[in-house]
Design a protein around this motif. Sequence first.
Motif, PDB file in Angstrom:
ATOM      1  N   UNK A 276      -2.306 -31.883  24.867  1.00  0.00           N
ATOM      2  CA  UNK A 276      -2.303 -30.812  23.859  1.00  0.00           C
ATOM      3  C   UNK A 276      -1.972 -29.459  24.491  1.00  0.00           C
ATOM      4  N   UNK A 277      -2.091 -29.363  25.801  1.00  0.00           N
ATOM      5  CA  UNK A 277      -1.764 -28.089  26.479  1.00  0.00           C
ATOM      6  C   UNK A 277      -0.448 -28.241  27.234  1.00  0.00           C
ATOM      7  N   UNK A 278       0.604 -27.690  26.693  1.00  0.00           N
ATOM      8  CA  UNK A 278       1.937 -27.802  27.300  1.00  0.00           C
ATOM      9  C   UNK A 278       1.963 -27.137  28.685  1.00  0.00           C
ATOM     10  N   UNK A 279       2.831 -27.647  29.573  1.00  0.00           N
ATOM     11  CA  UNK A 279       2.932 -27.036  30.905  1.00  0.00           C
ATOM     12  C   UNK A 279       3.290 -25.548  30.843  1.00  0.00           C
ATOM     13  N   UNK A 280       2.937 -24.834  31.885  1.00  0.00           N
ATOM     14  CA  UNK A 280       3.253 -23.398  31.969  1.00  0.00           C
ATOM     15  C   UNK A 280       4.742 -23.207  32.241  1.00  0.00           C
ATOM     16  N   UNK A 281       5.246 -22.050  31.809  1.00  0.00           N
ATOM     17  CA  UNK A 281       6.665 -21.726  32.005  1.00  0.00           C
ATOM     18  C   UNK A 281       6.828 -20.686  33.121  1.00  0.00           C
ATOM     19  N   UNK A 282       8.082 -20.505  33.541  1.00  0.00           N
ATOM     20  CA  UNK A 282       8.391 -19.470  34.535  1.00  0.00           C
ATOM     21  C   UNK A 282       7.944 -18.091  34.033  1.00  0.00           C
ATOM     22  N   UNK A 283       8.232 -17.805  32.768  1.00  0.00           N
ATOM     23  CA  UNK A 283       7.844 -16.497  32.210  1.00  0.00           C
ATOM     24  C   UNK A 283       6.332 -16.297  32.314  1.00  0.00           C
ATOM     25  N   UNK A 284       5.595 -17.366  32.013  1.00  0.00           N
ATOM     26  CA  UNK A 284       4.131 -17.234  31.984  1.00  0.00           C
ATOM     27  C   UNK A 284       3.542 -17.024  33.383  1.00  0.00           C
ATOM     28  N   UNK A 285       4.018 -17.795  34.360  1.00  0.00           N
ATOM     29  CA  UNK A 285       3.422 -17.622  35.697  1.00  0.00           C
ATOM     30  C   UNK A 285       3.839 -16.289  36.319  1.00  0.00           C
ATOM     31  N   UNK A 286       5.061 -15.845  36.004  1.00  0.00           N
ATOM     32  CA  UNK A 286       5.503 -14.543  36.514  1.00  0.00           C
ATOM     33  C   UNK A 286       4.641 -13.435  35.898  1.00  0.00           C
ATOM     34  N   UNK A 287       4.376 -13.559  34.625  1.00  0.00           N
ATOM     35  CA  UNK A 287       3.481 -12.599  33.958  1.00  0.00           C
ATOM     36  C   UNK A 287       2.105 -12.589  34.627  1.00  0.00           C
ATOM     37  N   UNK A 288       1.556 -13.792  34.870  1.00  0.00           N
ATOM     38  CA  UNK A 288       0.221 -13.860  35.468  1.00  0.00           C
ATOM     39  C   UNK A 288       0.180 -13.203  36.845  1.00  0.00           C
ATOM     40  N   UNK A 289       1.250 -13.390  37.619  1.00  0.00           N
ATOM     41  CA  UNK A 289       1.283 -12.854  38.989  1.00  0.00           C
ATOM     42  C   UNK A 289       1.611 -11.362  39.041  1.00  0.00           C
ATOM     43  N   UNK A 290       1.965 -10.791  37.882  1.00  0.00           N
ATOM     44  CA  UNK A 290       2.305  -9.357  37.861  1.00  0.00           C
ATOM     45  C   UNK A 290       1.370  -8.619  36.892  1.00  0.00           C
ATOM     46  N   UNK A 291       1.769  -8.582  35.631  1.00  0.00           N
ATOM     47  CA  UNK A 291       1.005  -7.781  34.666  1.00  0.00           C
ATOM     48  C   UNK A 291      -0.370  -8.380  34.333  1.00  0.00           C
ATOM     49  N   UNK A 292      -0.438  -9.721  34.266  1.00  0.00           N
ATOM     50  CA  UNK A 292      -1.705 -10.381  33.902  1.00  0.00           C
ATOM     51  C   UNK A 292      -2.808 -10.009  34.879  1.00  0.00           C
ATOM     52  N   UNK A 293      -2.553 -10.175  36.187  1.00  0.00           N
ATOM     53  CA  UNK A 293      -3.538  -9.796  37.203  1.00  0.00           C
ATOM     54  C   UNK A 293      -3.585  -8.295  37.408  1.00  0.00           C
ATOM     55  N   UNK A 294      -2.427  -7.645  37.242  1.00  0.00           N
ATOM     56  CA  UNK A 294      -2.329  -6.206  37.487  1.00  0.00           C
ATOM     57  C   UNK A 294      -3.260  -5.404  36.591  1.00  0.00           C
ATOM     58  N   UNK A 295      -3.525  -5.929  35.392  1.00  0.00           N
ATOM     59  CA  UNK A 295      -4.394  -5.196  34.459  1.00  0.00           C
ATOM     60  C   UNK A 295      -5.792  -4.972  35.033  1.00  0.00           C
ATOM     61  N   UNK A 296      -6.180  -5.789  35.992  1.00  0.00           N
ATOM     62  CA  UNK A 296      -7.490  -5.575  36.617  1.00  0.00           C
ATOM     63  C   UNK A 296      -7.509  -4.245  37.390  1.00  0.00           C
ATOM     64  N   UNK A 297      -6.317  -3.798  37.780  1.00  0.00           N
ATOM     65  CA  UNK A 297      -6.193  -2.547  38.548  1.00  0.00           C
ATOM     66  C   UNK A 297      -5.826  -1.357  37.651  1.00  0.00           C
ATOM     67  N   UNK A 298      -5.646  -1.586  36.361  1.00  0.00           N
ATOM     68  CA  UNK A 298      -5.235  -0.508  35.462  1.00  0.00           C
ATOM     69  C   UNK A 298      -3.842  -0.778  34.935  1.00  0.00           C
ATOM     70  N   UNK A 299      -3.010   0.287  34.903  1.00  0.00           N
ATOM     71  CA  UNK A 299      -1.633   0.083  34.435  1.00  0.00           C
ATOM     72  C   UNK A 299      -0.802  -0.326  35.630  1.00  0.00           C
TER      73      UNK A 299
END
Length: 426
Positions: free
Chosen positions: A348-371
Motif C-alpha cells: 500500500x506504500x509505493x516506493x519513494x521517488x527521486x524527487x522525494x528523497x532529494x526533497x528529504x535531503x534538502x528542504x525536508x531536513x533543512x526546515x529543522x534549521x529554519x529557512x
Amino acid sequence: MYESIFILKGNIVYSKSASELKVCEHGYLVCENGEVRGVYQTLPFEYGGIPVTDYEDRLIIPGLVDLHVHAPQYSFRGLGMDMELLEWLETNTFPEEAKFQDLEYAARAYKVFVENMKKGATTRACIFATVHRKATLLLMDMLEEAGLSAMVGKVNMDRNCPDYLREASAVESSAETVEWIKDVLHKKYKHTRPILTPRFTPSCTDELMEKLKMVQMRYGLPLQSHLSENPGEIAWVKELCPWSDFYGDAYDKFGLFGADCPTVMAHCVHSTEEEITRMKENDVFVAHCPESNINLSSGVAPVRRFLEEGLHVGIGSDVAGGSTENLFAAMSHAIQASKMRWRLMDDSLKPLTVEEVFYMATKGGGEFFGKVGSFEPGYELDAVILDDSRLEHPQPLDVKKRLERMIYFSDDREIFAKYVRGKRLF
Ligand code: GUN
Ligand code: FE
C-alpha cells in the motif's frame, strides 16, 4: 551599494515540495547577505553589474542536510556490522566512544570526520558527540573553523552502559551539560549550535530526563534522540517505562518530544499509529536513516506514510550504523529500501521517488534549521556545485536525469564548490 550581493550561474535544481522539483537550466541564482533573492532564467535588469560566477554546464543544488550522524563513530565506519543494535552498541560503539575522554585521540578522530564532512555535499548536520564535555567542545571548534553549520550534542547517559562510559548520576550528567552549554555560549560561534542529546530512553533515567527538561527550558535548546529503531530496543523501553503509552510517549511525558522544543528523532522504523499521531501533533522531525536500518537489521521505516501525513522528514547518514556520510548514497538507499518494503511488507506504500528523497535531503531536513534547503527567496544560501563530466554518457541527458545519476553513483569527486550561508568554502 551591492557589496554582499553575488550571482551564481548554472543548472539550478531545488525542491519546492516533496513532489515538486524546480529546474532552471543555465539560470541565475542571486544571493544577498547570505540569503537567496531569487532564481531567474533571464537576469533582471536591476542586477546588471553584479559579479557573476559562471559554473557553466554544472549543476547547482542546495547543500545537503544530514539530520542524524555520530561524529565519534566515524572512526569505525564500515566495520563490525554483523549485529543488531543493542549488541552493536555494547561491542563496537561504547568502547570506541569511551576513547574520546582522551582529547588527543578526540582531536585526531574528529579531524578525519570534519575534513571529510567539509569535502562532501553536506552543509548542515545534527551531530551526536559523546558524553565528554571537552571533546564535544573541541568538535564544535573544528566544525566552526571548517565553516559547516551544525547542531552538536554532548550525549547524556546515566544507565545501561559500561561503567567506563556511564555518567555517575543524573545530577552529574545534567550539571556537565549545563557547563558545556555555558562554554558554548562563551565561544559565540557563528555556525555551530548546541542541541540536547539524551542518547535514547534506555540510557537515561527518569530523573535525568526531568533534569534535561529543566535545562531545555532554561536555555531554549532543541533536542535530538533515537526512537523506535529496533524491536529489541522497543521491548526494552516498554520494560523500563511501564507507565508510557508507547516509546515516543516516554519522551513526551517529560516534555521532550517536540511540543515546546524543536525535536528530531532518528529512525522511527516501527512507530505505531499512536506514535505517528503524536509526532504529527508535536511537530517532531523524523531523521530517516535507511542504510543504518539495513546494516543493523532494524527494518524499513514507512517513509511514504510520514510524507502523506505531512510529518517533517529528513535523511540521516547515521554513521556508523550507516557506513558513509555521503548523502547521495543515503538517498539511493532510501529509494531501494522503500522498494523492498513495498515488495515484501506492504504494497500500500509505493516506493519513494527521486524527487522525494532529494526533497528529504534538502528542504525536508533543512526546515529543522529554519529557512534552509531550498532556493526559494529568503532561504539561507547553502549551495553545492556538482561537476558530473567524469560520469560519461553517449546520449543527451536532461538536468533531472543528471541529478538522478548523482544520487545513484556520484562521490566526492563530483563536488566542485560549496557555499554555506552565502560563504564559499571551496
Ligand atoms: N540508539 C542509541 N544509540 C545509538 C547509536 O549510537 N546508533 C544507533 N543507530 N542507534 C542508537
Ligand atoms: Fe544514531
